[in-house]
Design a protein around this motif. Structure first.
Motif, mmCIF file in Angstrom:
data_model
loop_
_atom_site.group_PDB
_atom_site.id
_atom_site.type_symbol
_atom_site.label_atom_id
_atom_site.label_comp_id
_atom_site.label_asym_id
_atom_site.label_seq_id
_atom_site.Cartn_x
_atom_site.Cartn_y
_atom_site.Cartn_z
ATOM 1 N N LYS A 15 -8.752 2.885 0.547
ATOM 2 C CA LYS A 15 -8.174 3.930 1.385
ATOM 3 C C LYS A 15 -6.855 4.405 0.789
ATOM 4 O O LYS A 15 -6.129 3.644 0.172
ATOM 5 C CB LYS A 15 -7.932 3.411 2.802
ATOM 6 C CG LYS A 15 -9.207 3.144 3.560
ATOM 7 C CD LYS A 15 -8.910 2.743 4.971
ATOM 8 C CE LYS A 15 -10.191 2.504 5.735
ATOM 9 N NZ LYS A 15 -9.922 2.120 7.113
ATOM 10 N N CYS A 16 -6.565 5.680 1.016
ATOM 11 C CA CYS A 16 -5.317 6.285 0.560
ATOM 12 C C CYS A 16 -4.157 5.685 1.347
ATOM 13 O O CYS A 16 -4.232 5.523 2.560
ATOM 14 C CB CYS A 16 -5.388 7.788 0.771
ATOM 15 S SG CYS A 16 -3.882 8.673 0.336
ATOM 16 N N GLY A 23 -7.304 11.417 5.702
ATOM 17 C CA GLY A 23 -7.334 12.694 4.994
ATOM 18 C C GLY A 23 -6.355 13.714 5.541
ATOM 19 O O GLY A 23 -6.262 14.822 5.031
ATOM 20 N N CYS A 48 -4.709 12.512 -1.754
ATOM 21 C CA CYS A 48 -6.154 12.314 -1.960
ATOM 22 C C CYS A 48 -6.945 13.606 -1.743
ATOM 23 O O CYS A 48 -8.171 13.594 -1.839
ATOM 24 C CB CYS A 48 -6.661 11.236 -1.006
ATOM 25 S SG CYS A 48 -6.536 11.675 0.740
ATOM 26 N N GLY A 50 -7.604 15.185 0.969
ATOM 27 C CA GLY A 50 -8.429 15.170 2.169
ATOM 28 C C GLY A 50 -9.637 14.255 2.136
ATOM 29 O O GLY A 50 -10.362 14.154 3.105
ATOM 30 N N SER A 51 -9.865 13.560 1.032
ATOM 31 C CA SER A 51 -11.051 12.688 0.965
ATOM 32 C C SER A 51 -10.807 11.354 1.646
ATOM 33 O O SER A 51 -11.755 10.695 2.084
ATOM 34 C CB SER A 51 -11.447 12.441 -0.497
ATOM 35 O OG SER A 51 -10.462 11.699 -1.170
ATOM 36 N N GLU A 53 -9.807 8.695 0.134
ATOM 37 C CA GLU A 53 -9.998 7.645 -0.851
ATOM 38 C C GLU A 53 -8.871 7.675 -1.884
ATOM 39 O O GLU A 53 -8.442 8.731 -2.311
ATOM 40 C CB GLU A 53 -11.322 7.816 -1.573
ATOM 41 C CG GLU A 53 -12.518 7.778 -0.649
ATOM 42 C CD GLU A 53 -13.804 8.132 -1.354
ATOM 43 O OE1 GLU A 53 -13.773 8.407 -2.562
ATOM 44 O OE2 GLU A 53 -14.854 8.144 -0.691
ATOM 45 N N ASN A 55 -7.217 7.457 -5.438
ATOM 46 C CA ASN A 55 -7.694 7.819 -6.782
ATOM 47 C C ASN A 55 -7.080 6.932 -7.818
ATOM 48 O O ASN A 55 -6.054 6.491 -7.821
ATOM 49 C CB ASN A 55 -7.353 9.268 -7.090
ATOM 50 C CG ASN A 55 -8.111 10.208 -6.191
ATOM 51 O OD1 ASN A 55 -9.195 9.887 -5.746
ATOM 52 N ND2 ASN A 55 -7.545 11.350 -5.939
#
Length: 55
Positions: A15-16, A23, A48, A50-51, A53, A55
């Motif tokens: 998770k971000c 997101g 991220c 809006g995803s 996740e 990176n």
């Protein structure tokens, strides 16, 4: 005889940290000359995109 491979599980994406996986992030909205706070507005997480996740 070739060795058979065991199927591996795909790891769940991390998770971000900025948006905690949603997101979206909240930003305080200020107006006027004295920069009075009137509320909050949600927007797209730029880390991220809006995803949700990492990176």
């Amino acid at each position: 005889m070739p060795a058979t491979r065991k199927p591996t599980r795909a790891k769940a994406p991390e998770k971000c940290d900025t948006c905690k996986g949603t997101g979206e992030v909240s930003k305080t909205v200020r107006v006027g000359r004295r920069q009075r706070t009137v509320g909050q507005q949600t927007g797209l997480c730029l880390t991220c995109l809006g995803s949700g996740e990492a990176n």
